[in-house]
Each structure stands twice: as C-alpha cells, then as structure tokens.
Design a protein around this motif. Sequence first.
Motif, PDB file in Angstrom:
ATOM      1  N   LEU A 108       0.826  -1.216   0.000  1.00 13.55           N
ATOM      2  CA  LEU A 108       0.000   0.000   0.000  1.00 13.55           C
ATOM      3  C   LEU A 108       0.858   1.263   0.000  1.00 13.55           C
ATOM      4  O   LEU A 108       0.564   2.224  -0.707  1.00 13.55           O
ATOM      5  N   ARG A 109       1.936   1.245   0.786  1.00 13.68           N
ATOM      6  CA  ARG A 109       2.826   2.407   0.824  1.00 13.68           C
ATOM      7  C   ARG A 109       3.453   2.633  -0.560  1.00 13.68           C
ATOM      8  O   ARG A 109       3.529   3.757  -1.041  1.00 13.68           O
ATOM      9  N   SER A 110       3.865   1.552  -1.204  1.00 17.35           N
ATOM     10  CA  SER A 110       4.434   1.661  -2.549  1.00 17.35           C
ATOM     11  C   SER A 110       3.404   2.199  -3.541  1.00 17.35           C
ATOM     12  O   SER A 110       3.697   3.088  -4.348  1.00 17.35           O
ATOM     13  N   LEU A 111       2.194   1.647  -3.482  1.00 21.33           N
ATOM     14  CA  LEU A 111       1.126   2.108  -4.371  1.00 21.33           C
ATOM     15  C   LEU A 111       0.785   3.575  -4.133  1.00 21.33           C
ATOM     16  O   LEU A 111       0.490   4.311  -5.070  1.00 21.33           O
ATOM     17  N   SER A 112       0.818   3.997  -2.888  1.00 19.51           N
ATOM     18  CA  SER A 112       0.384   5.356  -2.542  1.00 19.51           C
ATOM     19  C   SER A 112       1.259   6.428  -3.193  1.00 19.51           C
ATOM     20  O   SER A 112       0.838   7.577  -3.311  1.00 19.51           O
ATOM     21  N   ARG A 113       2.430   6.063  -3.652  1.00 19.31           N
ATOM     22  CA  ARG A 113       3.307   7.037  -4.328  1.00 19.31           C
ATOM     23  C   ARG A 113       2.737   7.487  -5.668  1.00 19.31           C
ATOM     24  O   ARG A 113       3.103   8.538  -6.180  1.00 19.31           O
ATOM     25  N   SER A 114       1.837   6.697  -6.237  1.00 17.56           N
ATOM     26  CA  SER A 114       1.247   7.069  -7.528  1.00 17.56           C
ATOM     27  C   SER A 114      -0.280   7.159  -7.470  1.00 17.56           C
ATOM     28  O   SER A 114      -0.936   7.175  -8.491  1.00 17.56           O
ATOM     29  N   TRP A 115      -0.841   7.220  -6.272  1.00 14.47           N
ATOM     30  CA  TRP A 115      -2.285   7.311  -6.142  1.00 14.47           C
ATOM     31  C   TRP A 115      -2.804   8.598  -6.740  1.00 14.47           C
ATOM     32  O   TRP A 115      -2.203   9.657  -6.601  1.00 14.47           O
ATOM     33  N   ARG A 116      -3.938   8.485  -7.407  1.00 11.77           N
ATOM     34  CA  ARG A 116      -4.602   9.639  -7.991  1.00 11.77           C
ATOM     35  C   ARG A 116      -6.094   9.529  -7.682  1.00 11.77           C
ATOM     36  O   ARG A 116      -6.633   8.445  -7.633  1.00 11.77           O
ATOM     37  N   VAL A 117      -6.701  10.657  -7.491  1.00  5.05           N
ATOM     38  CA  VAL A 117      -8.142  10.717  -7.280  1.00  5.05           C
ATOM     39  C   VAL A 117      -8.668  11.783  -8.221  1.00  5.05           C
ATOM     40  O   VAL A 117      -8.223  12.933  -8.183  1.00  5.05           O
ATOM     41  N   LEU A 118      -9.584  11.404  -9.075  1.00  6.97           N
ATOM     42  CA  LEU A 118     -10.136  12.321 -10.076  1.00  6.97           C
ATOM     43  C   LEU A 118      -9.028  13.045 -10.823  1.00  6.97           C
ATOM     44  O   LEU A 118      -9.025  14.259 -10.970  1.00  6.97           O
ATOM     45  N   ALA A 119      -8.056  12.266 -11.275  1.00  7.84           N
ATOM     46  CA  ALA A 119      -6.958  12.714 -12.119  1.00  7.84           C
ATOM     47  C   ALA A 119      -5.991  13.647 -11.423  1.00  7.84           C
ATOM     48  O   ALA A 119      -5.169  14.276 -12.056  1.00  7.84           O
ATOM     49  N   ARG A 120      -6.061  13.729 -10.116  1.00  9.32           N
ATOM     50  CA  ARG A 120      -5.121  14.558  -9.362  1.00  9.32           C
ATOM     51  C   ARG A 120      -4.386  13.674  -8.373  1.00  9.32           C
ATOM     52  O   ARG A 120      -4.960  12.749  -7.806  1.00  9.32           O
ATOM     53  N   GLU A 121      -3.102  14.001  -8.159  1.00  8.31           N
ATOM     54  CA  GLU A 121      -2.324  13.231  -7.197  1.00  8.31           C
ATOM     55  C   GLU A 121      -2.956  13.336  -5.819  1.00  8.31           C
ATOM     56  O   GLU A 121      -3.503  14.359  -5.442  1.00  8.31           O
ATOM     57  N   PHE A 122      -2.894  12.243  -5.077  1.00 13.84           N
ATOM     58  CA  PHE A 122      -3.436  12.203  -3.729  1.00 13.84           C
ATOM     59  C   PHE A 122      -2.364  11.687  -2.793  1.00 13.84           C
ATOM     60  O   PHE A 122      -1.856  10.590  -2.971  1.00 13.84           O
ATOM     61  N   THR A 123      -1.996  12.490  -1.813  1.00 13.48           N
ATOM     62  CA  THR A 123      -1.047  12.078  -0.795  1.00 13.48           C
ATOM     63  C   THR A 123      -1.843  11.690   0.440  1.00 13.48           C
ATOM     64  O   THR A 123      -2.553  12.537   1.004  1.00 13.48           O
ATOM     65  N   PRO A 124      -1.762  10.431   0.849  1.00 11.33           N
ATOM     66  CA  PRO A 124      -2.575   9.987   1.984  1.00 11.33           C
ATOM     67  C   PRO A 124      -2.145  10.670   3.282  1.00 11.33           C
ATOM     68  O   PRO A 124      -0.952  10.910   3.494  1.00 11.33           O
ATOM     69  N   PRO A 125      -3.099  10.992   4.146  1.00  7.29           N
ATOM     70  CA  PRO A 125      -2.759  11.576   5.439  1.00  7.29           C
ATOM     71  C   PRO A 125      -2.039  10.554   6.317  1.00  7.29           C
ATOM     72  O   PRO A 125      -2.120   9.349   6.079  1.00  7.29           O
TER      73      PRO A 125
END
Length: 190
Positions: A108-125
């Motif tokens: 999950l930590r690895s995936l979170s480096r490229s997470w996007r929400v509605l075409a915008r990068e998302f940095t998890p809290p």
Amino acid sequence: MRRRAFLGGCGATTAGATAGCLNSVPVLGNDGGIDTSSPEMIVESYVETVAASGGLPDSAEEMFHSTIVDNTRIGDEVDREPPGEFESSLVEMQGPAVALRGLSKSKLRSLSRSWRVLAREFTPPDGFVSELAVGETALVDVRFTVKTTFERESGTQTSEFTRDIRVTTAVEDGDWQIVSSTFVGGPGSG
C-alpha cells in the motif's frame, strides 16, 4: 448519455479520467446505482458513473473511502457541469478483475506514491496506509473504451480512447470503496 464535467477537466488522466453512461447499473440499496458489494462491483460502478463518463454524480461520495472524500475535492462543492458542450459514452469494458487481495502495508505504501483521485495526485494523510493495511483491500484492473463527442465552432468532433487502470479498493463500514486509481502503462501511468 449524460454530460460530464470530469472528462473535460481531466482529459487523459487516471481512472478518474475516463468515460461512460450505461442504462443498467446494479443497485444495492441506494438510488445512485452504486454497487459496493465487492471490489469488482465498486470498480464497475466507478467506471460507469465517474471514470468512463467523466462525471462526478451527486452520489459519487458513496463510492469513495471517507478519507478520500475528506481530503480531496470530492468532499467540496464542485461545478459538475462540463466547461463546454460534450457527451461521453462507455463503448466497452473488459473486467473488472481482482489482481491482488489483502494488500500489505508495504505494498500500500508503494502504491500510494502514484495514487490519484479524479486525475489529481493524492497524498494519503498520516496513518491512512496503516489503517487500510489492517482491513480488507484489493487491487482491481479494468480496461474501458470511451467515445466523446465535442461541439465546437468548427462543428462536431468525435474521439475514442481506451484506458487501462488499476484501482485500489478497501472495505469501510462493510462496503467496498474506491481509494485511488492509477493508469497502467502509457501516458499518465504511475
């Protein structure tokens, strides 16, 4: 077909940048046509109502994890009308299919480096990845083709494109929810 804001604003980015409108979306206890019964069904609902259609329906909050809603523009009042005249429709969908269940904290930590929400990068809290790792999670792959028709001064223009996306899903309060999406291969992939 329904007019959509998301596609116009996000163009060729993430599962949040895709298109479609189908007449039959499975319904489980809600009027929005969003099925949260499995990782595959929430992704299908996502593609049909948000990703493939380029829109953010009023019921979109039902399909996204509450942490995503609270930390992105999903939770804000946004203009849901497209900036110009266009219509999008889902031409074809292959999948969705679960690629992996039970994601580890490191995955999950690895995936979170490229997470996007509605075409915008998302940095998890802080703490969000750890919270997800102790619950049910799944990666779901889907491919879909979208046809978009634009009205321009020069006339009507039609385009068609195919997107492969990988969607991170998790269970929250007994329902499968979208956490993020990432393009697989090609422009915008993470």
